[in-house]
Design a protein around this motif. Structure first.
Motif, PDB file in Angstrom:
ATOM      1  N   LEU A  85      38.833  43.867  32.734  1.00 16.04           N
ATOM      2  CA  LEU A  85      39.511  42.602  32.481  1.00 16.04           C
ATOM      3  C   LEU A  85      40.071  42.028  33.781  1.00 16.04           C
ATOM      4  CD1 LEU A  85      40.470  40.483  30.476  1.00 16.04           C
ATOM      5  CD2 LEU A  85      42.479  41.920  30.024  1.00 16.04           C
ATOM      6  N   ASP A  86      40.650  42.880  34.615  1.00 10.91           N
ATOM      7  CA  ASP A  86      41.178  42.441  35.903  1.00 10.91           C
ATOM      8  C   ASP A  86      40.071  41.876  36.790  1.00 10.91           C
ATOM      9  OD1 ASP A  86      43.474  42.271  37.744  1.00 10.91           O
ATOM     10  OD2 ASP A  86      42.391  43.777  38.906  1.00 10.91           O
ATOM     11  N   ILE A  87      38.945  42.569  36.830  1.00 13.22           N
ATOM     12  CA  ILE A  87      37.804  42.083  37.619  1.00 13.22           C
ATOM     13  C   ILE A  87      37.383  40.706  37.111  1.00 13.22           C
ATOM     14  CG2 ILE A  87      35.359  42.463  38.176  1.00 13.22           C
ATOM     15  CD1 ILE A  87      36.066  45.547  37.829  1.00 13.22           C
ATOM     16  N   TYR A  88      37.233  40.583  35.804  1.00 10.50           N
ATOM     17  CA  TYR A  88      36.800  39.320  35.204  1.00 10.50           C
ATOM     18  C   TYR A  88      37.801  38.199  35.490  1.00 10.50           C
ATOM     19  CZ  TYR A  88      35.210  35.964  31.747  1.00 10.50           C
ATOM     20  OH  TYR A  88      34.765  34.824  31.127  1.00 10.50           O
ATOM     21  N   GLU A  89      39.076  38.471  35.287  1.00 11.89           N
ATOM     22  CA  GLU A  89      40.090  37.433  35.509  1.00 11.89           C
ATOM     23  C   GLU A  89      40.129  37.001  36.968  1.00 11.89           C
ATOM     24  OE1 GLU A  89      43.587  39.267  33.862  1.00 11.89           O
ATOM     25  OE2 GLU A  89      43.154  38.475  31.847  1.00 11.89           O
ATOM     26  N   LYS A  90      40.057  37.942  37.882  1.00 10.43           N
ATOM     27  CA  LYS A  90      40.041  37.589  39.306  1.00 10.43           C
ATOM     28  C   LYS A  90      38.789  36.785  39.647  1.00 10.43           C
ATOM     29  CE  LYS A  90      42.942  41.354  40.949  1.00 10.43           C
ATOM     30  NZ  LYS A  90      42.983  42.700  41.547  1.00 10.43           N
ATOM     31  N   TYR A  91      37.669  37.214  39.123  1.00 13.10           N
ATOM     32  CA  TYR A  91      36.419  36.493  39.381  1.00 13.10           C
ATOM     33  C   TYR A  91      36.525  35.053  38.874  1.00 13.10           C
ATOM     34  CZ  TYR A  91      31.467  35.413  39.643  1.00 13.10           C
ATOM     35  OH  TYR A  91      30.266  34.823  39.949  1.00 13.10           O
ATOM     36  N   MET A  92      37.017  34.886  37.651  1.00 15.69           N
ATOM     37  CA  MET A  92      37.117  33.551  37.063  1.00 15.69           C
ATOM     38  C   MET A  92      38.150  32.682  37.776  1.00 15.69           C
ATOM     39  SD  MET A  92      34.674  33.778  35.090  1.00 15.69           S
ATOM     40  CE  MET A  92      34.637  32.338  34.060  1.00 15.69           C
ATOM     41  N   ALA A  93      39.128  33.302  38.432  1.00 13.39           N
ATOM     42  CA  ALA A  93      40.151  32.560  39.181  1.00 13.39           C
ATOM     43  C   ALA A  93      39.722  32.336  40.637  1.00 13.39           C
ATOM     44  CB  ALA A  93      41.478  33.319  39.125  1.00 13.39           C
ATOM     45  N   ASP A  95      39.054  34.507  42.850  1.00 11.65           N
ATOM     46  CA  ASP A  95      39.529  35.545  43.747  1.00 11.65           C
ATOM     47  C   ASP A  95      38.434  36.592  43.862  1.00 11.65           C
ATOM     48  OD1 ASP A  95      40.826  37.497  45.206  1.00 11.65           O
ATOM     49  OD2 ASP A  95      42.335  37.941  43.665  1.00 11.65           O
ATOM     50  N   ARG A  96      37.343  36.195  44.516  1.00 17.75           N
ATOM     51  CA  ARG A  96      36.183  37.071  44.616  1.00 17.75           C
ATOM     52  C   ARG A  96      36.529  38.387  45.302  1.00 17.75           C
ATOM     53  NH1 ARG A  96      30.882  36.641  43.865  1.00 17.75           N
ATOM     54  NH2 ARG A  96      29.535  38.066  44.990  1.00 17.75           N
ATOM     55  N   GLN A  97      37.285  38.318  46.394  1.00 13.87           N
ATOM     56  CA  GLN A  97      37.608  39.545  47.110  1.00 13.87           C
ATOM     57  C   GLN A  97      38.441  40.483  46.243  1.00 13.87           C
ATOM     58  OE1 GLN A  97      36.254  40.483  50.164  1.00 13.87           O
ATOM     59  NE2 GLN A  97      36.981  42.412  49.320  1.00 13.87           N
ATOM     60  N   GLY A  98      39.389  39.952  45.495  1.00 16.70           N
ATOM     61  CA  GLY A  98      40.172  40.769  44.576  1.00 16.70           C
ATOM     62  C   GLY A  98      39.294  41.399  43.510  1.00 16.70           C
ATOM     63  N   ALA A  99      38.345  40.610  42.972  1.00 20.82           N
ATOM     64  CA  ALA A  99      37.414  41.129  41.966  1.00 20.82           C
ATOM     65  C   ALA A  99      36.562  42.243  42.554  1.00 20.82           C
ATOM     66  CB  ALA A  99      36.531  40.004  41.426  1.00 20.82           C
ATOM     67  N   VAL A 100      36.060  42.031  43.752  1.00 25.41           N
ATOM     68  CA  VAL A 100      35.221  43.040  44.410  1.00 25.41           C
ATOM     69  C   VAL A 100      36.033  44.297  44.718  1.00 25.41           C
ATOM     70  CG1 VAL A 100      33.934  43.554  46.535  1.00 25.41           C
ATOM     71  CG2 VAL A 100      33.530  41.401  45.312  1.00 25.41           C
ATOM     72  N   ASP A 101      37.268  44.137  45.169  1.00 24.07           N
ATOM     73  CA  ASP A 101      38.100  45.302  45.477  1.00 24.07           C
ATOM     74  C   ASP A 101      38.349  46.153  44.230  1.00 24.07           C
ATOM     75  OD1 ASP A 101      38.223  44.494  48.124  1.00 24.07           O
ATOM     76  OD2 ASP A 101      40.256  43.663  47.967  1.00 24.07           O
ATOM     77  N   THR A 102      38.707  45.511  43.121  1.00 26.95           N
ATOM     78  CA  THR A 102      38.939  46.259  41.888  1.00 26.95           C
ATOM     79  C   THR A 102      37.639  46.877  41.390  1.00 26.95           C
ATOM     80  OG1 THR A 102      40.780  44.798  41.307  1.00 26.95           O
ATOM     81  CG2 THR A 102      39.860  46.132  39.530  1.00 26.95           C
ATOM     82  N   HIS A 103      36.542  46.130  41.496  1.00 28.88           N
ATOM     83  CA  HIS A 103      35.248  46.664  41.080  1.00 28.88           C
ATOM     84  C   HIS A 103      34.882  47.890  41.900  1.00 28.88           C
ATOM     85  CE1 HIS A 103      30.739  46.371  40.443  1.00 28.88           C
ATOM     86  NE2 HIS A 103      31.226  46.439  39.226  1.00 28.88           N
ATOM     87  N   ASN A 104      35.132  47.848  43.191  1.00 27.27           N
ATOM     88  CA  ASN A 104      34.830  49.006  44.043  1.00 27.27           C
ATOM     89  C   ASN A 104      35.647  50.226  43.642  1.00 27.27           C
ATOM     90  OD1 ASN A 104      32.834  47.757  45.519  1.00 27.27           O
ATOM     91  ND2 ASN A 104      34.221  47.110  47.149  1.00 27.27           N
ATOM     92  N   ALA A 105      36.920  50.026  43.289  1.00 22.21           N
ATOM     93  CA  ALA A 105      37.745  51.144  42.825  1.00 22.21           C
ATOM     94  C   ALA A 105      37.164  51.713  41.531  1.00 22.21           C
ATOM     95  CB  ALA A 105      39.188  50.676  42.613  1.00 22.21           C
ATOM     96  N   LEU A 106      36.755  50.844  40.626  1.00 25.44           N
ATOM     97  CA  LEU A 106      36.140  51.274  39.370  1.00 25.44           C
ATOM     98  C   LEU A 106      34.835  52.022  39.630  1.00 25.44           C
ATOM     99  CD1 LEU A 106      35.929  51.191  36.240  1.00 25.44           C
ATOM    100  CD2 LEU A 106      34.804  48.972  36.515  1.00 25.44           C
ATOM    101  N   LEU A 107      34.027  51.507  40.544  1.00 26.20           N
ATOM    102  CA  LEU A 107      32.739  52.139  40.842  1.00 26.20           C
ATOM    103  C   LEU A 107      32.899  53.560  41.353  1.00 26.20           C
ATOM    104  CD1 LEU A 107      30.739  49.214  42.475  1.00 26.20           C
ATOM    105  CD2 LEU A 107      30.380  50.242  40.217  1.00 26.20           C
ATOM    106  N   THR A 108      33.974  53.820  42.099  1.00 24.88           N
ATOM    107  CA  THR A 108      34.219  55.181  42.576  1.00 24.88           C
ATOM    108  C   THR A 108      34.341  56.142  41.400  1.00 24.88           C
ATOM    109  OG1 THR A 108      35.319  54.328  44.541  1.00 24.88           O
ATOM    110  CG2 THR A 108      35.763  56.614  43.959  1.00 24.88           C
TER     111      THR A 108
END
Length: 167
Positions: A85-93, A95-108
């Motif tokens: 949800l955080d990734i999606y909300e950041k992406y939609m707002a 905030d691509r870098q924020g979305a990518v940062d959270t996605h990278n944490a999730l991917l780990t």
């Protein structure tokens, strides 16, 4: 409609799904789980002229790319729903870098726990239990049986992503 060719051993072209969605009004969403999904998502959206929505599958590994290509969301496991949800909300707002940062944490975490189906079930339950969302992490047998090294790495990754959870 879920498209998971690795599990079903059946490949279906975007054109077939386009025809199905034209012939059956109740088909409004597709969950795409082919690997890689990017080009398929683009082809399906193009073929259907955007009449149907596309969800990203595969635990959201390609969530950013899928959203870039026009997907409307992701269908993940439930244990880390708030990260998605955080990734999606950041992406939609925007905030691509924020979305990518959270996605990278999730991917780990996903890279560690999603090496086969028994593992993801085991660790989804372990995460839900650690978050206080279920009473027990017990899985029916047969199930993944982690060793100490695997659990140690899981704990290290969990502690890094735990602050990102909303609850």
């Amino acid at each position: 409609v879920q498209y998971a060719p690795a599990q079903t051993l059946v490949k279906i072209s975007p054109e077939v799904f386009n025809r199905l969605s034209r012939e059956h009004e109740n088909i409004s969403l597709y969950k795409i789980e082919c690997k890689p999904p990017g080009r398929y998502i683009s082809s399906l959206i193009e073929a259907t002229k955007g009449r149907v929505g596309v969800f990203i599958g595969n635990a959201g590994y390609q969530m950013i790319e899928g959203l870039d290509r026009g997907a409307v969301g992701v269908v993940p496991g439930c244990s880390m729903y708030d990260l998605y949800l955080d990734i999606y909300e950041k992406y939609m707002a925007d905030d691509r870098q924020g979305a990518v940062d959270t996605h990278n944490a999730l991917l780990t975490m996903l890279n560690h726990i999603r090496q086969d189906v028994e593992m993801i079930i085991h660790y989804e339950k372990r995460i839900l239990h650690r978050r206080g969302l279920i009473a027990s992490p017990t899985c029916r047998r047969p199930t993944h049986q982690p060793d100490k090294a695997y659990l140690r790495l899981f704990d290290e990754i969990y502690e890094r992503i735990e602050p990102l959870f909303r609850t």
